[in-house]
Design a protein around this motif. Structure first.
Motif, PDB file in Angstrom:
ATOM      1  N   PRO A  82      20.231  12.723 -25.628  1.00  0.00           N
ATOM      2  CA  PRO A  82      19.127  12.024 -24.963  1.00  0.00           C
ATOM      3  C   PRO A  82      19.449  11.625 -23.539  1.00  0.00           C
ATOM      4  CG  PRO A  82      19.409  11.212 -27.196  1.00  0.00           C
ATOM      5  CD  PRO A  82      20.561  12.113 -26.934  1.00  0.00           C
ATOM      6  N   PHE A  83      20.675  11.101 -23.336  1.00  0.00           N
ATOM      7  CA  PHE A  83      21.067  10.712 -21.985  1.00  0.00           C
ATOM      8  C   PHE A  83      21.212  11.941 -21.083  1.00  0.00           C
ATOM      9  CE2 PHE A  83      24.423   9.721 -18.893  1.00  0.00           C
ATOM     10  CZ  PHE A  83      23.837   8.648 -18.265  1.00  0.00           C
ATOM     11  N   VAL A  84      21.808  12.987 -21.633  1.00  0.00           N
ATOM     12  CA  VAL A  84      21.961  14.215 -20.853  1.00  0.00           C
ATOM     13  C   VAL A  84      20.600  14.792 -20.491  1.00  0.00           C
ATOM     14  CG1 VAL A  84      22.869  16.555 -20.892  1.00  0.00           C
ATOM     15  CG2 VAL A  84      24.202  14.693 -21.901  1.00  0.00           C
ATOM     16  N   ASN A  85      19.672  14.737 -21.449  1.00  0.00           N
ATOM     17  CA  ASN A  85      18.329  15.241 -21.174  1.00  0.00           C
ATOM     18  C   ASN A  85      17.658  14.435 -20.073  1.00  0.00           C
ATOM     19  OD1 ASN A  85      18.579  17.209 -23.140  1.00  0.00           O
ATOM     20  ND2 ASN A  85      17.707  15.920 -24.753  1.00  0.00           N
ATOM     21  N   ASN A  86      17.897  13.105 -20.088  1.00  0.00           N
ATOM     22  CA  ASN A  86      17.322  12.270 -19.037  1.00  0.00           C
ATOM     23  C   ASN A  86      17.869  12.655 -17.667  1.00  0.00           C
ATOM     24  OD1 ASN A  86      15.785  10.831 -20.862  1.00  0.00           O
ATOM     25  ND2 ASN A  86      17.358   9.258 -21.169  1.00  0.00           N
ATOM     26  N   ILE A  87      19.177  12.954 -17.633  1.00  0.00           N
ATOM     27  CA  ILE A  87      19.779  13.369 -16.363  1.00  0.00           C
ATOM     28  C   ILE A  87      19.164  14.689 -15.889  1.00  0.00           C
ATOM     29  CG2 ILE A  87      21.920  14.133 -15.275  1.00  0.00           C
ATOM     30  CD1 ILE A  87      23.413  12.172 -17.011  1.00  0.00           C
ATOM     31  N   VAL A  88      18.999  15.621 -16.826  1.00  0.00           N
ATOM     32  CA  VAL A  88      18.405  16.913 -16.461  1.00  0.00           C
ATOM     33  C   VAL A  88      16.980  16.725 -15.962  1.00  0.00           C
ATOM     34  CG1 VAL A  88      17.687  19.154 -17.350  1.00  0.00           C
ATOM     35  CG2 VAL A  88      19.886  18.183 -18.043  1.00  0.00           C
ATOM     36  N   GLN A  89      16.209  15.870 -16.666  1.00  0.00           N
ATOM     37  CA  GLN A  89      14.842  15.614 -16.242  1.00  0.00           C
ATOM     38  C   GLN A  89      14.804  14.944 -14.871  1.00  0.00           C
ATOM     39  OE1 GLN A  89      13.027  13.337 -19.344  1.00  0.00           O
ATOM     40  NE2 GLN A  89      13.024  15.029 -20.834  1.00  0.00           N
ATOM     41  N   LEU A  90      15.750  14.007 -14.651  1.00  0.00           N
ATOM     42  CA  LEU A  90      15.803  13.343 -13.362  1.00  0.00           C
ATOM     43  C   LEU A  90      16.131  14.323 -12.245  1.00  0.00           C
ATOM     44  CD1 LEU A  90      15.700  10.674 -11.806  1.00  0.00           C
ATOM     45  CD2 LEU A  90      18.134  10.368 -12.299  1.00  0.00           C
ATOM     46  N   GLU A  91      17.079  15.220 -12.480  1.00  0.00           N
ATOM     47  CA  GLU A  91      17.409  16.227 -11.478  1.00  0.00           C
ATOM     48  C   GLU A  91      16.218  17.147 -11.216  1.00  0.00           C
ATOM     49  OE1 GLU A  91      20.817  18.199 -12.972  1.00  0.00           O
ATOM     50  OE2 GLU A  91      22.231  16.615 -12.393  1.00  0.00           O
ATOM     51  N   HIS A  92      15.515  17.505 -12.302  1.00  0.00           N
ATOM     52  CA  HIS A  92      14.340  18.347 -12.133  1.00  0.00           C
ATOM     53  C   HIS A  92      13.259  17.624 -11.339  1.00  0.00           C
ATOM     54  CE1 HIS A  92      11.489  21.513 -13.023  1.00  0.00           C
ATOM     55  NE2 HIS A  92      10.626  20.620 -13.548  1.00  0.00           N
ATOM     56  N   PHE A  93      13.083  16.321 -11.651  1.00  0.00           N
ATOM     57  CA  PHE A  93      12.106  15.525 -10.923  1.00  0.00           C
ATOM     58  C   PHE A  93      12.490  15.400  -9.449  1.00  0.00           C
ATOM     59  CE2 PHE A  93      10.884  11.298  -9.332  1.00  0.00           C
ATOM     60  CZ  PHE A  93       9.508  11.414  -9.398  1.00  0.00           C
ATOM     61  N   GLU A  97      10.354  16.538  -6.319  1.00  0.00           N
ATOM     62  CA  GLU A  97      10.004  15.564  -5.284  1.00  0.00           C
ATOM     63  C   GLU A  97      10.481  16.028  -3.915  1.00  0.00           C
ATOM     64  OE1 GLU A  97      10.440  10.747  -4.475  1.00  0.00           O
ATOM     65  OE2 GLU A  97      11.671  11.752  -5.971  1.00  0.00           O
ATOM     66  N   ALA A  98      11.695  16.594  -3.861  1.00  0.00           N
ATOM     67  CA  ALA A  98      12.211  17.099  -2.587  1.00  0.00           C
ATOM     68  C   ALA A  98      11.346  18.237  -2.065  1.00  0.00           C
ATOM     69  CB  ALA A  98      13.655  17.563  -2.766  1.00  0.00           C
ATOM     70  N   ALA A  99      10.926  19.130  -2.964  1.00  0.00           N
ATOM     71  CA  ALA A  99      10.061  20.230  -2.552  1.00  0.00           C
ATOM     72  C   ALA A  99       8.724  19.716  -2.037  1.00  0.00           C
ATOM     73  CB  ALA A  99       9.844  21.184  -3.724  1.00  0.00           C
ATOM     74  N   SER A 100       8.186  18.684  -2.710  1.00  0.00           N
ATOM     75  CA  SER A 100       6.915  18.105  -2.268  1.00  0.00           C
ATOM     76  C   SER A 100       7.052  17.448  -0.904  1.00  0.00           C
ATOM     77  CB  SER A 100       6.427  17.091  -3.301  1.00  0.00           C
ATOM     78  OG  SER A 100       5.249  16.461  -2.879  1.00  0.00           O
ATOM     79  N   LEU A 101       8.174  16.743  -0.697  1.00  0.00           N
ATOM     80  CA  LEU A 101       8.401  16.097   0.599  1.00  0.00           C
ATOM     81  C   LEU A 101       8.550  17.131   1.709  1.00  0.00           C
ATOM     82  CD1 LEU A 101      10.838  13.208  -0.410  1.00  0.00           C
ATOM     83  CD2 LEU A 101       8.451  13.000   0.275  1.00  0.00           C
ATOM     84  N   ILE A 102       9.240  18.217   1.419  1.00  0.00           N
ATOM     85  CA  ILE A 102       9.402  19.276   2.419  1.00  0.00           C
ATOM     86  C   ILE A 102       8.049  19.869   2.797  1.00  0.00           C
ATOM     87  CG2 ILE A 102      10.339  21.589   2.798  1.00  0.00           C
ATOM     88  CD1 ILE A 102      12.739  20.756   1.093  1.00  0.00           C
ATOM     89  N   LYS A 103       7.199  20.059   1.802  1.00  0.00           N
ATOM     90  CA  LYS A 103       5.867  20.606   2.061  1.00  0.00           C
ATOM     91  C   LYS A 103       5.038  19.641   2.910  1.00  0.00           C
ATOM     92  CE  LYS A 103       1.900  22.637  -0.321  1.00  0.00           C
ATOM     93  NZ  LYS A 103       1.314  22.977  -1.650  1.00  0.00           N
ATOM     94  N   LYS A 104       5.131  18.342   2.611  1.00  0.00           N
ATOM     95  CA  LYS A 104       4.396  17.346   3.395  1.00  0.00           C
ATOM     96  C   LYS A 104       4.897  17.305   4.835  1.00  0.00           C
ATOM     97  CE  LYS A 104       3.150  14.253  -0.409  1.00  0.00           C
ATOM     98  NZ  LYS A 104       3.315  12.893  -0.999  1.00  0.00           N
ATOM     99  N   ILE A 105       6.205  17.422   5.010  1.00  0.00           N
ATOM    100  CA  ILE A 105       6.770  17.420   6.364  1.00  0.00           C
ATOM    101  C   ILE A 105       6.262  18.618   7.153  1.00  0.00           C
ATOM    102  CG2 ILE A 105       8.917  17.649   7.674  1.00  0.00           C
ATOM    103  CD1 ILE A 105      10.280  16.011   5.468  1.00  0.00           C
TER     104      ILE A 105
END
Length: 221
Positions: A82-93, A97-105
Motif C-alpha cells: 500500500p505504501f509503495v503503491n502510494n509512492i508510485v501514484q504520487l510519482e505518477h501524479f 502535474e509537471a507536464a501540465s505546468l509545462i503546457k501552461k508555461i
C-alpha cells in the motif's frame, strides 16, 4: 553409499513421516542453537507436530523475541505494497502535474509574444479582436493606476508645502517677537541706520589742493 536426493513431497507412510519429523526437528533445533551461538543471533523456533504437540527453542526469551517480531512486522506492514503503491501514484501524479505546468508555461509564452505583437500570423480575426480588447483593457488599468500615483504624489507635495508654510509662520512669529519688524523705529534699526550713514562717503567733505613747490618747514635750533 551415496545418499539420494529426497523429494519434497508429503510422506505417505505415517510411521516414516513420524520418524522423519523427529530427526528433522532435532536437526533443526541443533542448527538454531548453533546459529545463535556462532553468530550471536537472536533465534526463536516454534514447531507444532502433526498431532499439535509444541516444540520450541529460544536463544534468549521467547516472549521478548515474539514482541520484537510483532513490532518489526508492524513497521514492515507500513512499508508494504500500500505504501509503495502510494509512492508510485504520487510519482505518477507529480509527472502529470509537471507536464501540465509545462503546457501552461508554453501557453503563457505564446500569449506573451502575441501581447508584444509577435507571431500574429496564425491568429484569426476573432483572436485579433480579442487580443485588441485585452490590450485596451490593460491600457485602461495602467492609466487608472498612473492617475492614482499622480494623485498620491500631489497629496504628498501638498502635505510638504503645508509643513513648510507652518515652519515659515513659526520662524516669522519668532523673528517679530524678538523685535525684528523690519523698520527703523526701534533702537537696533536706528543704530544700523546711523552706522550706515557714518560709514558712507559724504559729498560735504572739504579737500584742499595746493599747487606749487612744497612748503618748507622751519627748524628750530
Amino acid at each position: 553409499m551415496v545418499r539420494g536426493k529426497t523429494q519434497m513431497r508429503l510422506i505417505e507412510n505415517a510411521t516414516s513421516r513420524q520418524v522423519t519429523f523427529s530427526k528433522r526437528r532435532n536437526g533443526l533445533m541443533k542448527k538454531a542453537f548453533e546459529l545463535s551461538v556462532l553468530c550471536d543471533a537472536e533465534v526463536a523456533l516454534i514447531i507444532f507436530s502433526p498431532r499439535g504437540k509444541l516444540y520450541e527453542f529460544a536463544s534468549s526469551s521467547m516472549q521478548a523475541t515474539i514482541e520484537r517480531y510483532r513490532k518489526r512486522a508492524k513497521t514492515k506492514e507500513a512499508l508494504d505494497p500500500p505504501f509503495v503503491n502510494n509512492i508510485v501514484q504520487l510519482e505518477h501524479f507529480n509527472h502529470e502535474e509537471a507536464a501540465s505546468l509545462i503546457k501552461k508555461i508554453e501557453q503563457l509564452e505564446v500569449s506573451k509574444r502575441k501581447m508584444l505583437g509577435e507571431d500574429l500570423g496564425s491568429c484569426s480575426l476573432d483572436e485579433l479582436q480579442q487580443l485588441e480588447h485585452q490590450l485596451e483593457k490593460s491600457v485602461s488599468k495602467i492609466r487608472a493606476r498612473k492617475i492614482e500615483v499622480f494623485e498620491e504624489q500631489i497629496k504628498q507635495l501638498r502635505q510638504k508645502e503645508k509643513v513648510l508654510q507652518d515652519e515659515n509662520a513659526k520662524l516669522l512669529q519668532k523673528w517679530e517677537s524678538e523685535g525684528g519688524d523690519g523698520g527703523v523705529n526701534n533702537e537696533g534699526g536706528e543704530k544700523m541706520l546711523n552706522y550706515a550713514e557714518s560709514s558712507s562717503p559724504s559729498s560735504e567733505v572739504e579737500t584742499e589742493l595746493l599747487i606749487g613747490p612744497p612748503r618748507r618747514f622751519l627748524s628750530i635750533h
